[in-house]
Design a protein around this motif. Structure first.
Motif, PDB file in Angstrom:
ATOM      1  N   ARG A 224       0.863  -1.176   0.000  1.00  0.00           N
ATOM      2  CA  ARG A 224       0.000   0.000   0.000  1.00  0.00           C
ATOM      3  C   ARG A 224       0.900   1.226   0.000  1.00  0.00           C
TER       4      ARG A 224
ATOM      5  N   ILE B 150       1.206   4.694   1.191  1.00  0.00           N
ATOM      6  CA  ILE B 150       0.653   5.634   2.178  1.00  0.00           C
ATOM      7  C   ILE B 150       1.618   6.813   2.287  1.00  0.00           C
TER       8      ILE B 150
ATOM      9  N   GLU C 138      -2.780  11.441   6.612  1.00  0.00           N
ATOM     10  CA  GLU C 138      -2.253  10.610   5.515  1.00  0.00           C
ATOM     11  C   GLU C 138      -3.197  10.564   4.321  1.00  0.00           C
TER      12      GLU C 138
ATOM     13  N   ASP D 152      -3.950   7.791   0.860  1.00  0.00           N
ATOM     14  CA  ASP D 152      -3.667   6.498   0.236  1.00  0.00           C
ATOM     15  C   ASP D 152      -3.587   6.711  -1.265  1.00  0.00           C
TER      16      ASP D 152
ATOM     17  N   SER E 213      -2.530   4.133  -3.481  1.00  0.00           N
ATOM     18  CA  SER E 213      -2.161   2.787  -3.914  1.00  0.00           C
ATOM     19  C   SER E 213      -2.591   2.465  -5.334  1.00  0.00           C
TER      20      SER E 213
ATOM     21  N   GLU F 217      -6.447   8.790  -5.709  1.00  0.00           N
ATOM     22  CA  GLU F 217      -5.908   9.040  -4.375  1.00  0.00           C
ATOM     23  C   GLU F 217      -7.042   9.403  -3.430  1.00  0.00           C
TER      24      GLU F 217
ATOM     25  N   ALA G  62      -6.567   7.294   4.639  1.00  0.00           N
ATOM     26  CA  ALA G  62      -6.361   5.959   4.096  1.00  0.00           C
ATOM     27  C   ALA G  62      -7.389   4.998   4.668  1.00  0.00           C
TER      28      ALA G  62
ATOM     29  N   LEU H 290      -3.077  -2.588   7.713  1.00  0.00           N
ATOM     30  CA  LEU H 290      -2.093  -1.535   7.957  1.00  0.00           C
ATOM     31  C   LEU H 290      -1.574  -1.623   9.380  1.00  0.00           C
TER      32      LEU H 290
ATOM     33  N   THR I 108       5.419  -0.836   7.974  1.00  0.00           N
ATOM     34  CA  THR I 108       5.389   0.370   7.148  1.00  0.00           C
ATOM     35  C   THR I 108       6.776   1.000   7.153  1.00  0.00           C
TER      36      THR I 108
END
Length: 635
Positions: free
Chosen positions: A207, A209, A226, A228, A230, A240, A244, A284, A289
């Motif tokens: 992913r 992030i 944040e 996301d 991906s 986007e 996330a 997550l 990460t």
């Protein structure tokens, strides 16, 4: 406070900066190349300066001309937008040396984060988790391959000076490594003038992030949560969203704290983004990460952060560059609802996503929360720059509603004759896995053809086209026969297929019942619209445009030779692998074209001999130009 600002960019980001500057009472100066002389950002600015020919290397990338334009117009500051010179530390320093204000981070911060290997080493030293890999000085083929073998495949080769998905190759097995390395280096040299690479372990369920950070000259750094990013195609972001999906408070706190720590390590000022790669195979988690890189500029996808926080990031940039404190402290920032953004590109998914350029004869956006664009109806999509037409942004109380709104807006988007990826975006957003937030960077590749419309018109679209064609001709006694019943049928052709359509059948189809005006037709219950244009009818359905001929014509010429290799788009010949007289095999690469920041390999259609070769390395070619001819091998 800064009173006047020059925007060293073009298109939608230039328009975006101008809009905020105007609201702040700041005078704006635009710069433009030959291709952009009539562009929207030029007309929006208070003043505009011509800086050179159409190629970016001769205009938007010539820092001396941009600084001179600022000096000549009395601009106090330069805002670089994103892309072009936005992360060029030497340009930033030249702006400061000229006595101007640089709306961005200090050159030292750009340098510290500019090379991926040095940035990762710095982050590891600062206590920010980094992805396993090799960042050594030995750049020999043998050493790089040995390191990749030791890490274990798949691995990712990345240009240390890269960005925007350039200079990046995934390698699945040892036998593919050297060819991928050569391609990666060539692209890195062309894009960044630096072919040094690093090797990273490729995360199997990744992913993407990223955390928006902001710093000021007084030592303050905050994060704005944040995003996301991906959903990507060929390492280019497509959709986007923020926040996330699936992000729990503990993981958010850990990732955002790491992002702030990263920004503090380089004394960061202004808007920046810390990008992380997350192994989402178990959801997550902070311990899965890792830091990837920092973008020392405003990001393309910044609107989704603005939508959930209520912050104008461009205003913050200008205020911080003026010496002010960050307008809000960390405890004053919070997440409100969900925002999602899709990048509407001028490209044809049904033809392998080849860029589509030309005049925008018809352009209409759906009812999104926010449209960020640098073009308008009657404008041009140029082959010289990125093919993004607009960013379509929707904000709602929850993710499902935001997705619904974005799907509806994209489905109602009308662009002609330039092709777009709107239909592709609709399918991606509506896919069950996306709705269920089963995301990773391989989503688009994994779902493949199911996301790509085939470009064929269904019966409803044919029927709507027939009604438009008949209605357009009605004033000319369409179908009139003396002493005979009125003939209510029309002939249409689409992509080589011709049909005679009966209007009674079309009108009986409830989906084709709608309002007709002299120049436009729309249905009541479906996202189908259209209009007549001379001998043509244009119909739009679910983000797709369909063109119909209303006059039966002969072709006037024969079809192209089966072995003719034609340029699929305007571009530059980047590599040439054959010479006239060479024998080639079916599928063998003949040459590589570069257009709109992308490489396109052209291959032999069958076994044969290169009989004619019109291409040369470095040459600019027009669409459908004959580049080579392959004579089939005699049996």
């Amino acid at each position: 406070m800064i009173k006047s600002i020059l925007i060293a960019n073009r298109g939608e980001i230039a328009c975006r900066v101008i809009r905020t500057a105007r609201a702040m009472g700041i005078r704006t100066v635009a710069v433009y190349s030959d291709a952009d002389a009539n562009s929207l950002h030029v007309r929006m600015a208070d003043e505009a300066v011509h800086i050179g020919p159409s190629p970016a290397a001769e205009s938007y990338l010539v820092g001396e001309r941009i600084i001179a334009a600022a000096k000549d117009t009395g601009a106090e500051a330069i805002h670089p937008g994103y892309g072009f010179l936005s992360e060029n530390a030497a340009f930033a320093q030249a702006v400061l040396d000229a006595g101007l204000v640089w709306v961005g981070p200090k050159p030292a911060s750009i340098n510290a984060m500019g090379l991926k290997d040095a940035a990762k080493a710095l982050m590891a030293e600062a206590g920010v988790p980094v992805t396993p890999g090799y960042m050594g000085e030995d750049q020999s083929d043998e050493r790089l391959k040995a390191e990749a073998d030791a890490i274990g495949y798949p691995v990712l080769i990345k240009a240390v000076a890269g960005g925007g998905g350039k200079g990046m190759r995934k390698v699945d097995e040892a036998g593919e490594f050297l060819a991928a390395l050569e391609s990666c280096r060539r692209e890195a040299r062309a894009s960044f003038g630096n072919d040094v690479v690093l090797i990273e372990k490729f995360i199997l369920s990744p992913r993407h992030i990223e955390v928006q950070v902001f710093g000021d000259a007084h030592g303050n750094v905050v994060h704005l949560f944040e995003r996301d990013c991906s959903l990507q195609r060929r390492h280019q972001k497509v959709i986007e969203e923020a926040p996330a999906p699936g992000m729990d408070p503990e993981t958010r706190e850990a990732i955002c704290a790491a992002a702030v720590k990263a920004a503090q390590a380089v004394n960061y000022e202004g808007a920046g983004t810390i990008e992380f790669i997350a192994d989402a195979s178990e959801g997550l988690r902070a311990d899965r990460t890792w830091f990837m890189e920092m973008n020392t500029r405003l990001q393309v996808e910044h609107p989704v952060t603005e939508e959930i926080t209520g912050v104008d990031l461009v205003e913050w940039q200008i205020r911080v560059a003026s010496g002010e404190l960050i307008p809000k402290g960390q405890d004053e920032l919070s997440i409100n609802g969900h925002a999602i953004e899709a990048r509407l590109y001028a490209e044809d998914p049904a033809s392998g996503f080849l860029p589509s350029t030309g005049r925008l004869d018809h352009l209409s956006f759906g009812l999104a929360t926010r449209i960020e664009t640098g073009v308008e109806e009657g404008g041009q999509v140029s082959p010289f720059y990125d093919p993004m037409i607009a960013k379509v942004v929707c904000h709602a109380e929850d993710r499902d509603t935001a997705i619904d709104d974005l799907v509806a807006s994209l489905a109602d988007t009308e662009v002609w004759p330039v092709r777009t990826n709107a239909g592709f975006l609709v399918r991606a957003l509506d896919a069950g896995d996306f709705r269920d937030a089963k995301l990773d960077t391989g989503f688009i590749e994994r779902h493949g053809d199911e996301l790509v419309p085939d470009g064929e018109a269904d019966d409803m679209v044919w029927n709507v086209a027939a009604r438009i064609a008949y209605g357009d001709a009605d004033g000319d006694l369409a179908g009139f026969r003396l002493n005979a019943p009125v003939r209510r049928s029309v002939w249409l052709s689409h992509r080589g297929e011709g049909r005679v359509l009966d209007l009674a059948a079309a009108e009986a189809d409830s989906t084709a019942v709608g309002e007709m005006t002299p120049d436009f037709f729309s249905t009541d219950d479906t996202l189908v619209t259209g209009y007549a244009d001379g001998d043509h009818v244009i119909v739009f359905a679910d983000g797709m445009g369909y063109g119909f001929d209303t006059v039966m014509r002969g072709s006037g010429h024969g079809s192209a030779h089966d072995g003719d290799i034609l340029a699929p788009m305007p571009g530059k010949v980047l590599a040439l692998d054959v010479a006239e007289g060479d024998e080639v095999r079916e599928g063998q690469r003949l040459m590589v074209l570069e257009a709109m920041k992308m490489e396109h390999a052209l291959t032999a259609p069958f076994d044969g001999t290169v009989a004619d070769l019109a291409a040369e390395i470095g040459g600019q070619v027009e669409v459908e130009a004959l580049l080579a001819r392959i004579e089939p091998k005699e049996e």
